[in-house]
Motif scaffolding. Structure first.
Motif, mmCIF file in Angstrom:
data_model
loop_
_atom_site.group_PDB
_atom_site.id
_atom_site.type_symbol
_atom_site.label_atom_id
_atom_site.label_comp_id
_atom_site.label_asym_id
_atom_site.label_seq_id
_atom_site.Cartn_x
_atom_site.Cartn_y
_atom_site.Cartn_z
ATOM 1 N N LYS A 222 41.525 42.475 46.438
ATOM 2 C CA LYS A 222 41.183 41.161 46.976
ATOM 3 C C LYS A 222 40.756 40.221 45.848
ATOM 4 O O LYS A 222 40.397 40.662 44.748
ATOM 5 C CB LYS A 222 40.035 41.296 47.982
ATOM 6 C CG LYS A 222 40.325 42.221 49.153
ATOM 7 C CD LYS A 222 41.320 41.605 50.122
ATOM 8 C CE LYS A 222 41.384 42.345 51.444
ATOM 9 N NZ LYS A 222 41.907 43.711 51.369
ATOM 10 N N ARG A 223 40.785 38.936 46.157
ATOM 11 C CA ARG A 223 40.326 37.926 45.190
ATOM 12 C C ARG A 223 38.906 38.252 44.707
ATOM 13 O O ARG A 223 38.048 38.631 45.498
ATOM 14 C CB ARG A 223 40.290 36.540 45.841
ATOM 15 C CG ARG A 223 41.632 35.916 46.140
ATOM 16 C CD ARG A 223 41.407 34.629 46.921
ATOM 17 N NE ARG A 223 42.648 33.966 47.294
ATOM 18 C CZ ARG A 223 43.223 32.988 46.609
ATOM 19 N NH1 ARG A 223 42.650 32.561 45.494
ATOM 20 N NH2 ARG A 223 44.338 32.431 47.030
ATOM 21 N N GLY A 224 38.689 38.073 43.417
ATOM 22 C CA GLY A 224 37.342 38.173 42.878
ATOM 23 C C GLY A 224 36.825 39.579 42.661
ATOM 24 O O GLY A 224 35.706 39.758 42.178
ATOM 25 N N GLU A 225 37.600 40.598 43.001
ATOM 26 C CA GLU A 225 37.121 41.968 42.857
ATOM 27 C C GLU A 225 37.261 42.470 41.414
ATOM 28 O O GLU A 225 37.963 41.873 40.593
ATOM 29 C CB GLU A 225 37.887 42.905 43.801
ATOM 30 C CG GLU A 225 37.534 42.707 45.257
ATOM 31 C CD GLU A 225 38.182 43.723 46.173
ATOM 32 O OE1 GLU A 225 37.605 43.993 47.227
ATOM 33 O OE2 GLU A 225 39.285 44.239 45.837
ATOM 34 N N SER A 248 42.511 36.230 40.052
ATOM 35 C CA SER A 248 41.061 36.056 40.040
ATOM 36 C C SER A 248 40.419 37.418 39.804
ATOM 37 O O SER A 248 41.094 38.439 39.718
ATOM 38 C CB SER A 248 40.576 35.455 41.360
ATOM 39 O OG SER A 248 40.790 36.391 42.415
ATOM 40 N N GLY A 249 39.099 37.452 39.709
ATOM 41 C CA GLY A 249 38.414 38.712 39.487
ATOM 42 C C GLY A 249 38.680 39.255 38.094
ATOM 43 O O GLY A 249 39.050 38.512 37.168
ATOM 44 N N ARG A 250 38.528 40.568 37.941
ATOM 45 C CA ARG A 250 38.692 41.199 36.628
ATOM 46 C C ARG A 250 39.504 42.476 36.813
ATOM 47 O O ARG A 250 39.125 43.357 37.610
ATOM 48 C CB ARG A 250 37.318 41.501 36.022
ATOM 49 C CG ARG A 250 37.338 41.825 34.540
ATOM 50 C CD ARG A 250 35.914 41.774 33.979
ATOM 51 N NE ARG A 250 35.890 41.984 32.526
ATOM 52 C CZ ARG A 250 36.040 41.041 31.618
ATOM 53 N NH1 ARG A 250 36.216 39.784 32.013
ATOM 54 N NH2 ARG A 250 36.001 41.319 30.332
ATOM 55 N N ASN A 275 43.659 37.372 34.260
ATOM 56 C CA ASN A 275 42.566 38.254 34.674
ATOM 57 C C ASN A 275 42.761 39.702 34.220
ATOM 58 O O ASN A 275 42.011 40.592 34.618
ATOM 59 C CB ASN A 275 42.379 38.211 36.197
ATOM 60 C CG ASN A 275 43.588 38.736 36.959
ATOM 61 O OD1 ASN A 275 44.698 38.794 36.424
ATOM 62 N ND2 ASN A 275 43.375 39.109 38.224
#
Length: 420
Positions: A222-225, A248-250, A275
């Protein structure tokens, strides 16, 4: 199709080098072509096709030709019996004893053989496959593995959608269609050269088997995870995970080979991802792994394996692997999975996958892991994919087969750490 004497000679020389089985067939062929730059594109295509054709049907050809068969005779027998060519089509490619041999092989009756011989498998591998399959299922699987794989692409959803890619490729005269399983997969007719295609150069697509793509949808980032591709290699699945995260995320790409990770960097640049963080690790116990313990939302372990699910592309593997090499791999797989599990946070997901057909590399590894790690439970791979519109049945574990799905052979299990 008319075959020349020089093409037969080149294919025989290349096959002789490959049959030593010191190195993977694709690496041997690459070296051969580098050393013989005067070979044209058609000659190279014939040499590669002949070498891989013989590797696929090696046992059948050896039964026809006898135990003292030479690489040249294997090429001639492949042309006669697998490709069905005639003396006329070989034109000036045959002389003297070659002509006599070709004519004799053309009309020779194939002796009866064991299941392993009739499926072009080594005896040990046929026995392992029979442990979980009927003889008829092994026959069907072997037939599918002895056919060349289709060419699949994965659209980069950060650049365009699948329908747009199909439309653009067709406008360039490349016949293709949406593949049936992965929502990002496009299957091509034939094997057009794509390395210089503008849409490849701008990162709009990557070459990736449709089955391999489904592993990314099992991870379902998911986004940002924070996500880890634990055995990233050259990064085909890493790129998919990054795109599914919408950049997004890493996303960490771990591998023990800096050479493999070096191949990832230009692919990341093409893809538009920012990312992705490639990390060379010394082993699964590297301190950089330990520092992330309990912090990662999702981990993919596409474990080093026998590769026996990829025999359509790498037919030499069935002759290069052995029971001993598989035993070494299973020890490594268990250690890697246990180490990767330490990264997963409470409530996080761990996906274990291989491109093997053998239970000892697949179900047995997962069963032993779950027995030793009561904090993890297995969840249904079929349900996870089904909720994303991907229909492969509702089985708890993913089993993809070239016979049933026309993909490489893949296994995957989804394990989740309890939230408590």
């Amino acid at each position: 199709m008319t075959i020349t004497a020089s093409q037969i000679q080149s294919a025989s020389q290349a096959l002789r080098a490959v049959l030593r089985f010191d190195y993977p067939a694709d690496a041997v062929l690459s070296r051969y072509f580098r050393d013989l730059r005067e070979l044209g594109a058609r000659d190279r295509a014939f040499v590669a096709e002949a070498v891989y054709g013989v590797l696929r049907r090696k046992r059948m050809l050896e039964r026809l030709c006898g135990p003292e068969v030479s690489p040249r005779q294997l090429v001639l027998a492949w042309l006669a019996r697998v490709e069905g060519l005639t003396l006329r089509q070989l034109g000036e490619g045959l002389h003297g004893r070659d002509t006599d041999f070709f004519t004799a092989i053309k009309g020779r009756e194939l002796p009866e053989g064991s299941l392993a011989e009739t499926t072009d498998l080594p005896e040990w591998l046929a026995e392992r496959l029979l442990a979980t399959r009927t003889p008829e299922q092994v026959q069907a699987l072997a037939q599918s593995l002895n056919r060349p794989a289709p060419l699949d692409l994965r659209v980069n959803p950060l650049k365009l959608d699948r329908d747009a890619l199909i439309e653009k490729l067709r406008a360039d005269g490349i016949a293709c269609a949406a593949a049936p399983l992965s929502p990002l997969a496009v299957r091509l007719e034939g094997k057009p050269a794509l390395q210089k295609h503008p849409l490849f150069l701008d990162g709009s697509f990557e070459v990736q088997d449709e089955g391999s793509q489904l592993l990314g949808f099992l991870v379902q980032p998911k986004r940002g995870e924070m996500v880890v591709d634990f055995c990233a290699g050259a990064g085909g699945k890493t790129l998919l995970l990054g795109a599914l995260m919408r950049n997004s995320g890493r996303l960490y790409a771990f591998d023990v080979s800096d050479k493999r990770l070096a191949k990832l960097k230009p692919r990341v640049a093409r893809s538009g991802l920012s990312n992705v963080h490639p990390v060379v690790i010394a082993s699964e116990n590297d301190p950089r792994v330990k520092r992330l313990a309990g912090k990662i939302d999702r981990v993919l372990v596409d474990a080093p394996c026998s590769g026996l699910g990829t025999l359509r592309r790498n037919p030499d593997l069935k002759w290069r692997q052995s029971p001993e090499s598989v035993a070494e791999l299973t020890a490594k797989q268990a250690a890697i999975l246990a180490s990767a599990a330490r990264l997963v946070k409470a409530g996080g997901r761990l996906v274990y996958a291989t491109c093997s057909l053998l239970p000892e590399e697949n179900e047995a590894i997962v069963a032993a892991f779950l027995a030793a790690h009561p904090g993890f439970v297995q969840v249904s791979a079929g349900e996870i994919l089904g909720k994303q519109g991907i229909t492969v049945g509702d089985a708890e574990q993913l089993h993809l087969s070239p016979a049933e799905h026309d993909t490489d052979g893949f296994f995957a299990a989804v394990l989740e750490r309890s939230a408590g």
